[in-house]
Scaffold this active site. Structure first.
Site, PDB file in Angstrom:
ATOM      1  N   CYS A  87       0.837  -1.206   0.000  1.00 39.02           N
ATOM      2  CA  CYS A  87       0.000   0.000   0.000  1.00 39.02           C
ATOM      3  C   CYS A  87       0.876   1.263   0.000  1.00 39.02           C
ATOM      4  CB  CYS A  87      -0.971  -0.033   1.177  1.00 39.02           C
ATOM      5  SG  CYS A  87      -2.346   1.130   0.991  1.00 39.02           S
ATOM      6  N   GLU A 143      -2.066  -9.230   3.853  1.00 39.33           N
ATOM      7  CA  GLU A 143      -2.072  -9.739   5.232  1.00 39.33           C
ATOM      8  C   GLU A 143      -3.470  -9.911   5.809  1.00 39.33           C
ATOM      9  OE1 GLU A 143      -1.631  -5.202   5.648  1.00 39.33           O
ATOM     10  OE2 GLU A 143      -1.114  -6.777   4.216  1.00 39.33           O
ATOM     11  N   HIS A 157      -3.567  -5.216   0.409  1.00 39.31           N
ATOM     12  CA  HIS A 157      -3.119  -5.751   1.705  1.00 39.31           C
ATOM     13  C   HIS A 157      -3.236  -7.279   1.714  1.00 39.31           C
ATOM     14  CE1 HIS A 157      -2.699  -1.941   3.905  1.00 39.31           C
ATOM     15  NE2 HIS A 157      -3.689  -1.516   3.139  1.00 39.31           N
TER      16      HIS A 157
END
Length: 512
Positions: A82, A171, A169
């Site tokens: 990001c 994660e 993202h």
């Protein structure tokens, strides 16, 4: 830091801890450090790879968080996420601007390079989680696009410099194959080795404690919570009865908490524990106080005084042990710009000056889920290891307004029923935190043929990954009805019950 792990540079992302947890789930050590950490200190850790987190800033804004360009000159694999991707582009001569169409939420990712190692075993189209208002408008020289969405460049690379980046993202769980993408970077590009397990952690920490403490005495404030309980068990494994635990019953604990803690440790560990009943002392100090922050300060100050008095009675005590865990450490590190200290944690830098002890924090490298694993390895029963978080001030901040013994007793009973029913319905481990709040509000009710005028209580149950954001738990109506019936019929003093359906933000999980 253990050498050979992954360093995560924090640019203020709400997901920075999540990135580290994902990497550790792969069996690789990961550490979060501020973005302005000195490059030489980062390199001294000999990281296998570096991840640049997201963040709320715009790279083109004055005073935006940045990096020493030297970091990119060591051929250590770098993955920007990001803001990290935008910063990489900005520092290498590309352009970043405000997007006409901002992306927040799920987006469809389409691969431009289906054979890229980052996308090994990833379908050509997949869902990822976006959270950005800026985007890359012009690629930096020598970088190429490896994935995109309808409205933005989604992944880039410069393989000669070992630099890679995702605009999304990976994660978060909303990114369908995000974990595998991270895995491809960690093992496929960074060539990290599995060097992290709780068994190894226990072994190395026990050895370190023995070497550091020698034959001296250690004291620890045992609260009954997960962190202090696991810290006590770990230190006890290392030095046995050189550890003395001080358990202060403030009168603001959950039902039978002191009894449970004493029984668990008597049954499972050969440990010195002193239980101090200070209920009257705490309630006297809290009489007439209604402001939540003042209540916190009174409880904290009184706890330190009681603990201090008892600590002075232990001869040869040179170490004070605490259950500080890794999120406490991360949140207490001051990061310039976006991540100014989120909170000053009670376990970090909060030692009273007149307590002349060395600090022992055996869990300070661990996340909460890792602490629970260590607890199980050490033989702490599941019902203790899996307990929901309980605030330091205890019921003092779950009783809104003035705290009295009557209110504490009422709340204890109601809370015990709620937790008992959650366990019976196999819901306790499916919610992150659940408790009852007692309001300083009375209302009219009817019990039998008589009018009542009693307190209103609130059921609170929340689901969260990191406790920084949370949603209310969608518990079944039949379950809520059962809990309500039991509390209203069995707990004298409550005649009205409500359910809190607020998310965080804008609300917090606790009421005070």
């Amino acid at each position: 830091m253990k050498k050979g792990g992954i360093v995560i540079l924090d640019f203020g992302s709400q997901y920075n801890q999540l990135i580290a947890r994902r990497v550790r789930e792969m069996g690789v050590y990961a550490e979060v450090v501020p973005f302005h950490e000195d490059v030489d200190k980062i390199l001294a850790r000999e990281p296998k790879g570096i991840i640049l987190s997201g963040g709320p800033a715009s790279v083109y804004a004055e005073g935006a968080p940045s990096l020493d360009i030297k970091l990119f000159q060591n051929n250590i694999p770098i993955l920007g996420l990001c803001y990290g991707m935008q910063l990489i582009t900005h520092l290498h001569g590309g352009k970043v601007a405000r997007a006409d169409k901002q992306e927040f939420g799920k987006a469809e990712l389409e691969l431009d390079d289906k054979n890229h190692i980052l996308y090994k075993n990833i379908p050509n189209k997949t869902t990822v989680w976006m959270s950005h208002g800026d985007h890359v408008t012009e690629m930096a020289p020598d970088f190429k696009i490896i994935a995109h969405t309808d409205s933005s460049i989604a992944a880039i690379e410069n393989s000669d410099k070992n630099i890679y980046a995702f605009q999304y993202h990976p994660e978060v769980t909303h990114s369908q194959h995000g974990f595998d993408m991270l895995k491809n970077f960690i093992f496929g590009i960074a060539k990290a080795e599995k060097n992290w397990s709780m068994e190894n952690y226990i072994e190395s920490t026990v050895k370190q404690i023995k070497e550091r403490v020698g034959n001296k005495q250690v004291i620890l404030g045992l609260s009954g919570g997960v962190d202090s309980s696991v810290a006590a068990a770990l230190i006890n494994k290392a030095i046995g009865r050189q550890l003395t635990c001080i358990f202060v019953d403030t009168g603001l604990l959950r039902k039978d908490e002191a009894k449970q803690v004493m029984e668990v440790y008597a049954k499972n560990f050969d440990m010195n524990i002193k239980c101090i009943n200070a209920e009257e002392r705490f309630l006297t100090k809290l009489a007439g106080v209604t402001d939540p922050e003042t209540k916190r300060k009174i409880i904290g100050k009184e706890f330190v005084e009681v603990f201090n008095e008892e600590a002075k009675k232990i001869e040869g005590a040179e170490f004070l042990a605490q259950g500080t865990i890794y999120p406490d450490v991360i949140e207490s590190v001051s990061v310039k710009g976006p991540s100014v200290t989120i909170k000053s944690h009670h376990n970090v830098g909060g030692l009273p000056e007149d307590l002349k002890f060395e600090l022992l924090e055996p869990l300070r490298e661990l996340f909460k889920d890792e602490v629970r694993k260590v607890g199980r390895e050490l033989g702490i029963p599941d019902y203790m290891v899996d307990r929901h978080p309980f605030p330091g001030p205890g019921l003092g901040i779950r009783i809104l307004g003035e705290v009295t013994k009557e209110k504490a007793d009422i709340l204890r009973e109601a809370d015990a029923i709620f937790i008992e029913e959650l366990r019976k319905a196999d819901l306790y481990n499916k919610v992150s935190q659940a408790f009852v709040v007692l309001l300083p509000v009375k209302s009219v009710g009817v019990m039998g043929d008589e009018r009542t005028y009693e307190y209103t209580a609130v059921l609170r149950s929340a689901n969260t990954i990191d406790f920084m954001t949370a949603t209310w738990s969608h518990l079944p109506y039949e379950f809520l009805e059962k809990v309500s019936n039991r509390i209203l019929n069995e707990v004298k003093g409550i005649n009205r019950l409500t359910y809190d359906i607020s998310s965080k933000p804008p609300a917090t999980i606790e009421w005070e």
